[in-house]
Design an enzyme around this catalytic site. Structure first.
Site, PDB file in Angstrom:
ATOM      1  N   HIS A 158     -22.821  -8.869  11.221  1.00  0.00           N
ATOM      2  CA  HIS A 158     -22.653  -7.632  12.480  1.00  0.00           C
ATOM      3  C   HIS A 158     -21.482  -7.141  12.223  1.00  0.00           C
ATOM      4  O   HIS A 158     -20.438  -6.974  11.184  1.00  0.00           O
ATOM      5  CB  HIS A 158     -22.182  -8.968  13.731  1.00  0.00           C
ATOM      6  CG  HIS A 158     -20.535  -9.559  13.509  1.00  0.00           C
ATOM      7  ND1 HIS A 158     -20.329 -10.279  12.617  1.00  0.00           N
ATOM      8  CD2 HIS A 158     -19.690  -9.143  13.919  1.00  0.00           C
ATOM      9  CE1 HIS A 158     -19.192 -10.462  12.382  1.00  0.00           C
ATOM     10  NE2 HIS A 158     -18.797  -9.538  13.481  1.00  0.00           N
ATOM     11  N   ASP A 181     -19.199  -5.173  13.978  1.00  0.00           N
ATOM     12  CA  ASP A 181     -17.731  -5.647  16.158  1.00  0.00           C
ATOM     13  C   ASP A 181     -18.649  -4.996  17.591  1.00  0.00           C
ATOM     14  O   ASP A 181     -18.704  -3.140  17.003  1.00  0.00           O
ATOM     15  CB  ASP A 181     -16.745  -5.464  15.796  1.00  0.00           C
ATOM     16  CG  ASP A 181     -16.064  -6.335  15.256  1.00  0.00           C
ATOM     17  OD1 ASP A 181     -16.918  -7.310  15.011  1.00  0.00           O
ATOM     18  OD2 ASP A 181     -14.811  -6.926  14.553  1.00  0.00           O
ATOM     19  N   HIS A 220     -19.640  -7.682   8.443  1.00  0.00           N
ATOM     20  CA  HIS A 220     -19.017  -7.867   8.182  1.00  0.00           C
ATOM     21  C   HIS A 220     -19.458  -9.815   8.906  1.00  0.00           C
ATOM     22  O   HIS A 220     -20.259  -9.895   9.934  1.00  0.00           O
ATOM     23  CB  HIS A 220     -17.360  -8.433   8.433  1.00  0.00           C
ATOM     24  CG  HIS A 220     -17.348  -8.247   9.805  1.00  0.00           C
ATOM     25  ND1 HIS A 220     -17.335  -6.668  10.636  1.00  0.00           N
ATOM     26  CD2 HIS A 220     -16.908  -9.044  10.189  1.00  0.00           C
ATOM     27  CE1 HIS A 220     -17.331  -7.129  12.098  1.00  0.00           C
ATOM     28  NE2 HIS A 220     -16.635  -8.691  12.370  1.00  0.00           N
ATOM     29  N   ARG A 237      -7.058 -10.118  16.826  1.00  0.00           N
ATOM     30  CA  ARG A 237      -8.047  -8.683  16.086  1.00  0.00           C
ATOM     31  C   ARG A 237      -7.446  -8.050  17.255  1.00  0.00           C
ATOM     32  O   ARG A 237      -7.905  -8.313  18.234  1.00  0.00           O
ATOM     33  CB  ARG A 237      -8.925  -9.006  16.310  1.00  0.00           C
ATOM     34  CG  ARG A 237     -10.110  -8.458  15.411  1.00  0.00           C
ATOM     35  CD  ARG A 237     -11.410  -8.491  15.632  1.00  0.00           C
ATOM     36  NE  ARG A 237     -12.419  -8.159  16.576  1.00  0.00           N
ATOM     37  CZ  ARG A 237     -13.266  -8.284  17.739  1.00  0.00           C
ATOM     38  NH1 ARG A 237     -13.962  -8.987  17.098  1.00  0.00           N
ATOM     39  NH2 ARG A 237     -13.804  -7.902  18.671  1.00  0.00           N
TER      40      ARG A 237
HETATM   41  C1  OGA Z   1     -13.841 -10.566  14.052  1.00  0.00           C
HETATM   42  C2  OGA Z   1     -15.005 -11.394  12.938  1.00  0.00           C
HETATM   43  C3  OGA Z   1     -14.321 -12.988  11.308  1.00  0.00           C
HETATM   44  C4  OGA Z   1     -13.761 -13.776  10.367  1.00  0.00           C
HETATM   45  O1  OGA Z   1     -12.791 -10.880  14.236  1.00  0.00           O
HETATM   46  O2  OGA Z   1     -14.690  -9.317  14.523  1.00  0.00           O
HETATM   47  O3  OGA Z   1     -16.148 -11.540  12.462  1.00  0.00           O
HETATM   48  O4  OGA Z   1     -13.263 -14.067   9.244  1.00  0.00           O
HETATM   49  N1  OGA Z   1     -13.771 -12.234  11.998  1.00  0.00           N
HETATM   50  O5  OGA Z   1     -12.779 -14.518  11.321  1.00  0.00           O
HETATM   51 MN    MN Z   2     -16.483  -9.553  14.244  1.00  0.00          MN
END
Ligand code: OGA
Ligand code: MN
Length: 290
Positions: free
Chosen positions: A114, A116, A265, A281
């Site tokens: 995805h 974000d 990611h 985040r």
């Molecule tokens: C995010 C996500 C990835 C992770 O925080 O946007 O996709 O490895 N996390 O925690």
């Molecule tokens: Mn993410």
């Protein structure tokens, strides 16, 4: 200490060492990090940043306005249970539960490809994730470069894709990607669907990237469902070829800055619940894709 940048892939990822953003990054250093991130091609790992949450937020504001910041974003009608209780700018990812039974963060966040919040009219620009607690092994995050993936397509395919738009809908992840029913509590009322061009041009680098992802993209406008699924399926397979990937093995106090305009990611949830993982985040509100 001096800022040093070393590539992690030839294409889009680099590592920064020799900086301490906690004890005060002047504007020059912050600008240097931001530039290194753009120069790297969208992913910069900044090692050894034992930042306070306040400092993480302050640093992030140099990249643009933040989701959740009451000063820049009207408060959501539904406030996610995963947001930090004292800092609405912080989205928490964790497999742990607090003593009162509330989750310490979203479990299984992003365990699918995805970009974000691509379901917003103004999706994320950068996301800045800080590792607070990690399992000894496992819990990597994989990134894929949709700029190189676009560049590698034939001219005929590029020409077909450029005029097209796709619908991005949070429901796609809710329906297909999550095993846990808890997803409904993360609904972002009224602001969870948007139409974006399939090929977007990065406002800062001028480079073109594919901008569709299996997590949130529901379909391509103007095509029949099976046609849309076939084209998207091809693009996802193409984007996730090994030469477009970087797999990040987290170290304590890593801060990873990634560009959602040009990367997807995937969080690998291969660690058991009794090995705690906790990440914080910040998410920058990006431009409307064009
Ligand atoms: C995010 C996500 C990835 C992770 O925080 O946007 O996709 O490895 N996390 O925690
Ligand atoms: Mn993410």
């Amino acid at each position: 200490m001096e800022l040093a940048i070393n590539p992690l892939t030839p294409g889009f990822a680099a590592e920064a060492t020799g900086v301490d953003l906690q004890s005060g990054a002047g504007d020059n250093l912050t600008a240097a990090i931001r530039q290194a991130w753009l120069d790297a091609g969208g992913l910069l790992v900044v090692r050894d940043q034992n930042l306070t949450t306040e400092r993480h937020i302050e640093f992030s504001k140099h990249f643009g306005p933040l989701f959740g910041d009451p000063a820049t974003e009207p408060l959501q009608e539904t406030v996610s249970i995963y947001i930090h209780p004292d800092h609405p700018e912080i989205y928490r990812v964790s497999n742990q539960v607090e003593a009162d039974g509330k989750p310490k963060g979203r479990k299984g966040a992003g365990t699918y490809w995805h970009s974000d919040v691509s379901f917003r009219e103004r999706p994320a620009g950068a996301s800045i994730l800080v590792a607070k607690q990690l399992p000894d092994v496992g819990g990597d995050t994989i990134f894929c470069d949709q700029t190189q993936a676009y560049a590698a397509l034939s001219d005929a395919m590029k020409e077909m894709l450029v005029p097209l738009s796709a619908v991005h809908d949070f429901e796609v992840a809710a329906r297909t990607q999550y095993a846990q029913p808890i997803v409904v509590e993360d609904d972002m009322s009224g602001a969870n669907m948007a139409v974006h061009p399939i090929v977007r041009t990065h406002a800062e680098t001028g480079r073109k990237s594919l901008f569709v992802n299996p997590g949130f993209t529901s379909h391509i406008e103007g095509f029949d469902d099976d046609e849309s699924a076939a084209i998207l399926g091809f693009l996802y397979e193409h984007c996730t070829r090994p030469q477009f990937l970087y797999r990040h093995r987290w170290q304590d106090h890593d801060m990873v800055i990634w560009d959602n305009r040009s990367l997807m990611h995937f969080a690998v949830m291969d660690y058991p619940d009794d090995l705690p993982r906790y990440m914080e985040r910040t998410t920058i509100i990006g431009d409307r894709p064009t």
